[in-house]
Design a protein around this motif. Sequence first.
Motif, PDB file in Angstrom:
ATOM      1  N   LEU A  45       0.832  -1.211   0.000  1.00  0.00           N
ATOM      2  CA  LEU A  45       0.000   0.000   0.000  1.00  0.00           C
ATOM      3  C   LEU A  45       0.864   1.256   0.000  1.00  0.00           C
ATOM      4  O   LEU A  45       0.540   2.240  -0.673  1.00  0.00           O
ATOM      5  N   ALA A  46       1.978   1.241   0.713  1.00  0.00           N
ATOM      6  CA  ALA A  46       2.876   2.399   0.740  1.00  0.00           C
ATOM      7  C   ALA A  46       3.494   2.634  -0.636  1.00  0.00           C
ATOM      8  O   ALA A  46       3.601   3.785  -1.091  1.00  0.00           O
ATOM      9  N   VAL A  47       3.891   1.563  -1.311  1.00  0.00           N
ATOM     10  CA  VAL A  47       4.460   1.696  -2.665  1.00  0.00           C
ATOM     11  C   VAL A  47       3.422   2.295  -3.597  1.00  0.00           C
ATOM     12  O   VAL A  47       3.689   3.266  -4.314  1.00  0.00           O
ATOM     13  N   TYR A  48       2.212   1.726  -3.592  1.00  0.00           N
ATOM     14  CA  TYR A  48       1.169   2.220  -4.488  1.00  0.00           C
ATOM     15  C   TYR A  48       0.776   3.652  -4.153  1.00  0.00           C
ATOM     16  O   TYR A  48       0.583   4.478  -5.050  1.00  0.00           O
ATOM     17  N   GLU A  49       0.654   3.951  -2.879  1.00  0.00           N
ATOM     18  CA  GLU A  49       0.249   5.297  -2.474  1.00  0.00           C
ATOM     19  C   GLU A  49       1.238   6.333  -2.994  1.00  0.00           C
ATOM     20  O   GLU A  49       0.850   7.380  -3.498  1.00  0.00           O
ATOM     21  N   ARG A  50       2.530   6.033  -2.878  1.00  0.00           N
ATOM     22  CA  ARG A  50       3.546   6.978  -3.365  1.00  0.00           C
ATOM     23  C   ARG A  50       3.373   7.243  -4.854  1.00  0.00           C
ATOM     24  O   ARG A  50       3.386   8.388  -5.306  1.00  0.00           O
ATOM     25  N   GLU A  54       2.072  10.746  -6.972  1.00  0.00           N
ATOM     26  CA  GLU A  54       2.793  11.325  -8.108  1.00  0.00           C
ATOM     27  C   GLU A  54       1.852  11.513  -9.299  1.00  0.00           C
ATOM     28  O   GLU A  54       1.860  12.561  -9.948  1.00  0.00           O
ATOM     29  N   LEU A  55       1.051  10.491  -9.590  1.00  0.00           N
ATOM     30  CA  LEU A  55       0.121  10.564 -10.716  1.00  0.00           C
ATOM     31  C   LEU A  55      -0.941  11.638 -10.475  1.00  0.00           C
ATOM     32  O   LEU A  55      -1.253  12.431 -11.373  1.00  0.00           O
ATOM     33  N   ILE A  56      -1.497  11.688  -9.279  1.00  0.00           N
ATOM     34  CA  ILE A  56      -2.506  12.696  -8.961  1.00  0.00           C
ATOM     35  C   ILE A  56      -1.926  14.096  -9.121  1.00  0.00           C
ATOM     36  O   ILE A  56      -2.564  14.982  -9.700  1.00  0.00           O
ATOM     37  N   ASN A  57      -0.724  14.319  -8.630  1.00  0.00           N
ATOM     38  CA  ASN A  57      -0.084  15.634  -8.774  1.00  0.00           C
ATOM     39  C   ASN A  57       0.113  15.982 -10.241  1.00  0.00           C
ATOM     40  O   ASN A  57      -0.110  17.126 -10.652  1.00  0.00           O
ATOM     41  N   HIS A  58       0.519  15.005 -11.033  1.00  0.00           N
ATOM     42  CA  HIS A  58       0.726  15.225 -12.470  1.00  0.00           C
ATOM     43  C   HIS A  58      -0.596  15.617 -13.143  1.00  0.00           C
ATOM     44  O   HIS A  58      -0.644  16.556 -13.938  1.00  0.00           O
ATOM     45  N   ILE A  59      -1.657  14.909 -12.814  1.00  0.00           N
ATOM     46  CA  ILE A  59      -2.971  15.204 -13.395  1.00  0.00           C
ATOM     47  C   ILE A  59      -3.477  16.559 -12.902  1.00  0.00           C
ATOM     48  O   ILE A  59      -3.982  17.372 -13.694  1.00  0.00           O
ATOM     49  N   ASP A  60      -3.340  16.830 -11.609  1.00  0.00           N
ATOM     50  CA  ASP A  60      -3.807  18.105 -11.060  1.00  0.00           C
ATOM     51  C   ASP A  60      -3.140  19.295 -11.746  1.00  0.00           C
ATOM     52  O   ASP A  60      -3.787  20.304 -12.025  1.00  0.00           O
ATOM     53  N   GLN A  61      -1.848  19.179 -12.023  1.00  0.00           N
ATOM     54  CA  GLN A  61      -1.145  20.261 -12.717  1.00  0.00           C
ATOM     55  C   GLN A  61      -1.705  20.470 -14.119  1.00  0.00           C
ATOM     56  O   GLN A  61      -1.858  21.605 -14.578  1.00  0.00           O
ATOM     57  N   TYR A  91       4.374   2.808 -13.974  1.00  0.00           N
ATOM     58  CA  TYR A  91       3.041   2.463 -14.475  1.00  0.00           C
ATOM     59  C   TYR A  91       2.827   0.951 -14.423  1.00  0.00           C
ATOM     60  O   TYR A  91       1.771   0.470 -14.041  1.00  0.00           O
ATOM     61  N   ARG A  92       3.860   0.199 -14.802  1.00  0.00           N
ATOM     62  CA  ARG A  92       3.746  -1.253 -14.765  1.00  0.00           C
ATOM     63  C   ARG A  92       3.476  -1.746 -13.343  1.00  0.00           C
ATOM     64  O   ARG A  92       2.627  -2.611 -13.130  1.00  0.00           O
ATOM     65  N   VAL A  93       4.194  -1.191 -12.376  1.00  0.00           N
ATOM     66  CA  VAL A  93       3.967  -1.587 -10.984  1.00  0.00           C
ATOM     67  C   VAL A  93       2.548  -1.221 -10.556  1.00  0.00           C
ATOM     68  O   VAL A  93       1.858  -2.002  -9.910  1.00  0.00           O
ATOM     69  N   MET A  94       2.092  -0.041 -10.936  1.00  0.00           N
ATOM     70  CA  MET A  94       0.772   0.425 -10.512  1.00  0.00           C
ATOM     71  C   MET A  94      -0.377  -0.394 -11.106  1.00  0.00           C
ATOM     72  O   MET A  94      -1.373  -0.639 -10.440  1.00  0.00           O
ATOM     73  N   PHE A  95      -0.228  -0.789 -12.375  1.00  0.00           N
ATOM     74  CA  PHE A  95      -1.387  -1.338 -13.074  1.00  0.00           C
ATOM     75  C   PHE A  95      -1.191  -2.695 -13.726  1.00  0.00           C
ATOM     76  O   PHE A  95      -2.163  -3.283 -14.197  1.00  0.00           O
ATOM     77  N   MET A  96       0.030  -3.202 -13.779  1.00  0.00           N
ATOM     78  CA  MET A  96       0.216  -4.453 -14.505  1.00  0.00           C
ATOM     79  C   MET A  96       0.832  -5.568 -13.664  1.00  0.00           C
ATOM     80  O   MET A  96       0.933  -6.691 -14.124  1.00  0.00           O
ATOM     81  N   VAL A  97       1.247  -5.274 -12.434  1.00  0.00           N
ATOM     82  CA  VAL A  97       1.654  -6.340 -11.524  1.00  0.00           C
ATOM     83  C   VAL A  97       0.358  -6.972 -11.034  1.00  0.00           C
ATOM     84  O   VAL A  97      -0.531  -6.264 -10.552  1.00  0.00           O
ATOM     85  N   PRO A  98       0.213  -8.277 -11.194  1.00  0.00           N
ATOM     86  CA  PRO A  98      -1.045  -8.910 -10.763  1.00  0.00           C
ATOM     87  C   PRO A  98      -1.382  -8.566  -9.316  1.00  0.00           C
ATOM     88  O   PRO A  98      -0.508  -8.520  -8.459  1.00  0.00           O
ATOM     89  N   SER A  99      -2.645  -8.317  -9.080  1.00  0.00           N
ATOM     90  CA  SER A  99      -3.063  -7.928  -7.738  1.00  0.00           C
ATOM     91  C   SER A  99      -3.192  -9.141  -6.829  1.00  0.00           C
ATOM     92  O   SER A  99      -3.136 -10.283  -7.277  1.00  0.00           O
ATOM     93  N   GLN A 111      -8.106   3.866   1.895  1.00  0.00           N
ATOM     94  CA  GLN A 111      -6.776   3.293   1.729  1.00  0.00           C
ATOM     95  C   GLN A 111      -6.538   2.775   0.318  1.00  0.00           C
ATOM     96  O   GLN A 111      -5.409   2.456  -0.027  1.00  0.00           O
ATOM     97  N   LEU A 112      -7.579   2.659  -0.476  1.00  0.00           N
ATOM     98  CA  LEU A 112      -7.423   2.110  -1.821  1.00  0.00           C
ATOM     99  C   LEU A 112      -6.628   3.077  -2.689  1.00  0.00           C
ATOM    100  O   LEU A 112      -7.080   4.186  -2.972  1.00  0.00           O
TER     101      LEU A 112
END
Length: 183
Positions: A45-50, A54-61, A91-99, A111-112
């Motif tokens: 969860l800590a890895v994903y949250e970090r 980053e992605l949220i900040n990129h989109i917000d900008q 991106y691969r870690v966020m969305f392509m590593v099997p859950s 927490q999601l």
Amino acid sequence: MTAANRLLEDGATHESLSLRAVAREVGIAATSVYLHFPDKMSLLLAVYERHFVELINHIDQAVAQQTDPVARLRATAAAYCAFADDHPDVYRVMFMVPSVPDLPREISDDQLPGAAIIESVHEIIKDCIEAGRMPRTDPYAATLCLWAALHGIITLRAARPYVPWPPLDTLIDTLLVGSIGAT
């Protein structure tokens, strides 16, 4: 957390990742990792949250200067794709590593990882519908369809680079107009 991310980037799965493997990667005793993360789920969860921050900040900008709902939606889609292009391993870690199929414990909605992005896009799509800029539809379903379509564009462009892909902006515009009817 950095070591866990590195292991995931190098092909570890949720199943193969362990706190002991992270300790080995860092060169410390396994008990030291437990001081920071009580279990593997907390570490993941800590890895994903970090990454999601980053992605949220990129989109917000990207969205900050947009007032029109369709322009905000387009900026969000473009920023999401640009983030994936600029950070393919992340991106691969966020969305392509099997859950994890069977979570060892319940995770609350707050927490999601990524929930804030889904909610943000959901609100933008609702704004598009309310402004008459998209057909009336279930905004949550449209949000998930947009995410799936963008993920498909990202992963197919990476997996099939020999396909003569149109520019990313063209693909995004075609998706927004053709698939979800944003005008």
